[in-house]
Scaffold this active site. Structure first.
Site, PDB file in Angstrom:
ATOM      1  N   TYR A 144      -4.022  11.232   7.296  1.00 18.90           N
ATOM      2  CA  TYR A 144      -2.685  10.732   6.962  1.00 18.90           C
ATOM      3  C   TYR A 144      -2.389   9.549   7.869  1.00 18.90           C
ATOM      4  O   TYR A 144      -2.588   9.622   9.084  1.00 18.90           O
ATOM      5  CB  TYR A 144      -1.657  11.837   7.193  1.00 18.90           C
ATOM      6  CG  TYR A 144      -0.227  11.416   6.926  1.00 18.90           C
ATOM      7  CD1 TYR A 144       0.236  11.253   5.617  1.00 18.90           C
ATOM      8  CD2 TYR A 144       0.654  11.186   7.976  1.00 18.90           C
ATOM      9  CE1 TYR A 144       1.546  10.868   5.376  1.00 18.90           C
ATOM     10  CE2 TYR A 144       1.962  10.800   7.737  1.00 18.90           C
ATOM     11  CZ  TYR A 144       2.412  10.646   6.436  1.00 18.90           C
ATOM     12  OH  TYR A 144       3.703  10.270   6.194  1.00 18.90           O
ATOM     13  N   ASP A 239      -6.821   5.313  13.709  1.00 18.47           N
ATOM     14  CA  ASP A 239      -5.398   5.639  13.725  1.00 18.47           C
ATOM     15  C   ASP A 239      -5.191   6.646  14.853  1.00 18.47           C
ATOM     16  O   ASP A 239      -5.498   7.828  14.714  1.00 18.47           O
ATOM     17  CB  ASP A 239      -5.006   6.236  12.362  1.00 18.47           C
ATOM     18  CG  ASP A 239      -3.538   6.652  12.318  1.00 18.47           C
ATOM     19  OD1 ASP A 239      -2.941   6.846  13.394  1.00 18.47           O
ATOM     20  OD2 ASP A 239      -3.005   6.808  11.211  1.00 18.47           O
ATOM     21  N   LYS A 267       4.259   7.521  18.153  1.00 17.33           N
ATOM     22  CA  LYS A 267       4.582   8.756  18.880  1.00 17.33           C
ATOM     23  C   LYS A 267       4.700   8.563  20.396  1.00 17.33           C
ATOM     24  O   LYS A 267       5.704   8.063  20.874  1.00 17.33           O
ATOM     25  CB  LYS A 267       3.578   9.848  18.495  1.00 17.33           C
ATOM     26  CG  LYS A 267       3.592  10.115  16.965  1.00 17.33           C
ATOM     27  CD  LYS A 267       2.907  11.390  16.586  1.00 17.33           C
ATOM     28  CE  LYS A 267       2.726  11.545  15.091  1.00 17.33           C
ATOM     29  NZ  LYS A 267       3.832  12.103  14.356  1.00 17.33           N
TER      30      LYS A 267
HETATM   31  N1  HOZ Z   1       4.287  13.044   9.432  1.00 18.76           N
HETATM   32  C1  HOZ Z   1       4.765  13.817  10.513  1.00 18.76           C
HETATM   33  C2  HOZ Z   1       3.792  14.857  10.907  1.00 18.76           C
HETATM   34  N2  HOZ Z   1       2.455  14.530  10.920  1.00 18.76           N
HETATM   35  C3  HOZ Z   1       6.073  14.474  10.206  1.00 18.76           C
HETATM   36  C4  HOZ Z   1       7.200  13.661  10.596  1.00 18.76           C
HETATM   37  C5  HOZ Z   1       8.538  14.367  10.543  1.00 18.76           C
HETATM   38  O1  HOZ Z   1       8.792  15.102   9.607  1.00 18.76           O
HETATM   39  O2  HOZ Z   1       9.317  14.184  11.443  1.00 18.76           O
END
Ligand code: HOZ
Length: 429
Positions: A144, A239, A267
């Site tokens: 992802y 990534d 992050k």
């Molecule tokens: N895509 C995020 C986890 N891999 C989730 C982000 C969120 O819902 O805050």
């Protein structure tokens, strides 16, 4: 566990926010529950609006490696705030953060700061296409890279959690430019390259995937990708939005010694504020505007308050032994989990690297997306619910990872192990 206030807020939220949330996986849909609404966080704990306390292993999905409200981060943010919230003009902090990233991550010669991991991967892909003059990219099933059109194809994280790995609304023309390979399978990449000579701009992957659950790269896989890319003039993009400054100060690439051409961040580098970044080889990065002709921009990019939080976070992480401690704590918990489940006769697979870890309910090791999809998601649901009731906050999805922070104490870990024991009983009943 009281949930009245959270339930009421969720009802209300659904009247004005789509699905009651601003990011799908937060809705707790896949675990069949209603989400808890958070009131505050402190250290390793979060507190919901009903007054329940939880030990938090989500850490805002990764950024909070120092825990909630770390005093150094709060002080830096307060100081930055008192000078202004945004200028849309350069500030020294942006240089400091970029210098820290360059110093930490072996492959970074130049960096561009943006507002999120999604924006970072979008920028990196555009840079790769602009540099190579090619349009196609290879991504891996289950990886992802944010909610951006070219990469919402067989995507992990919330997309897989909600059974939508291919999103509606993404034009077929974009999908056609995204070629899919199988993680940990070099032959699948070689075949795509052979079938599309001189057409592929980049191979992008999470070097240690954390969005289809956590999966480890097998020996030789990342090096093999590096060699294939070199042979064909393809750029290799790591990534490291999730793994950067998380598995170790220099990310996966420093730990495993494989250098990508471009890397994306998010992050941890924002310390809980919206910051992303992409960077790498200078000759590629100089293709980006204002030096080059690949355009990318953002009003709040390099925001001074967010950047101050990032600098403060990295300056704490840079201190001696931080990652050794984080790794020891994660390792202890994972081992405890393995031994409890083994005794109970419940098949479990665990992975861990530094302050990141994950588990699957599976008899056999999980090497790729198809393996992850075969794991026992129903059992995960029961486990998640039991742990929540015992005051342990895990990611509400079988296809995410878990995060340790410097704020987690021995007592927290022991309490978590006790909660596992209690929850295991429910799984066995
Ligand atoms: N895509 C995020 C986890 N891999 C989730 C982000 C969120 O819902 O805050």
């Amino acid at each position: 566990m009281k949930v009245q206030q959270s339930l009421q807020l969720f009802q209300r939220a659904q009247q004005s926010l789509v699905g009651g949330v601003n990011s799908p996986v937060r809705a707790f849909k896949s675990v069949g529950l209603s989400p808890i609404f958070i009131q505050k966080g402190q250290g390793s704990k979060i507190y919901d609006v009903d007054g329940n306390e939880y030990i938090d292993y989500v850490g805002s999905w990764g950024p909070l490696i120092l825990g909630h409200c770390h005093e150094t981060v709060i002080a830096a943010v307060e100081q930055a705030l008192s000078s202004g919230t945004s200028f849309g003009a350069p500030t020294e902090g942006e240089i400091v953060l970029a210098e820290m990233v360059k110093e930490a991550v072996p492959s970074i010669e130049m960096l561009r700061l943006v507002n999120s991991g999604s924006e970072a991967t979008l920028g990196a892909i555009r840079a790769a296409r602009g540099y190579t003059g090619r349009d196609k990219i290879i991504k891996f099933e289950g990886c992802y890279h944010g909610s951006i059109d070219p990469l919402l194809v067989q995507a992990g994280s919330g997309a897989t959690t909600l059974g939508k790995p291919d999103s509606d609304g993404v034009p077929q023309a974009f999908v056609d430019l995204t070629l899919l390979a199988e993680y940990n399978n070099l032959d699948s990449v070689a075949e795509l390259i052979d079938n599309h000579p001189q057409e592929i701009a980049a191979v992008i992957l999470e070097p240690v995937p954390g969005n289809m659950g956590m999966i480890m790269p097998e020996h030789g896989f990342l090096n093999g990708l590096r060699n294939l890319c070199d042979r064909e003039g393809i750029l290799l993009i790591f990534d490291e939005v999730m793994t950067g400054f998380r598995v170790g100060y220099g990310g996966v690439q420093a730990l495993l010694g494989v250098q990508p051409d471009l890397t994306t961040f998010g992050k941890v580098i924002g310390g809980g504020f919206p910051v992303g970044g992409y960077g790498g080889r200078q000759d590629i990065m100089l293709k980006i505007a204002p030096v080059g002709s690949v355009y990318q921009a953002g009003t709040l990019s390099g925001n001074p308050v967010a950047v101050a939080a990032g600098i403060a976070t990295l300056s704490v992480l840079k201190q001696e032994n931080v990652y050794a401690d984080l790794s020891e704590k994660s390792g202890w918990l994972v081992n405890e989990m393995k031994s409890l489940f083994q005794k109970a006769g419940i098949p479990l697979q665990c992975n861990q690297m530094g302050a990141m870890f994950g588990f699957f309910f599976s008899e056999t090791p999980v090497r790729n997306y198809q393996d992850a999809l075969q794991t026992d998601v129903e059992r995960f649901k029961v486990f998640f619910k039991g742990m929540l009731q015992e005051g342990i906050y895990l990611a509400p999805s079988a296809f995410e990872s878990l995060f340790m922070s410097t704020a987690h104490t021995e007592e927290d870990l022991e309490k978590t192990a006790r909660a596992m024991q209690i929850t295991l009983q429910q799984l066995c009943d």
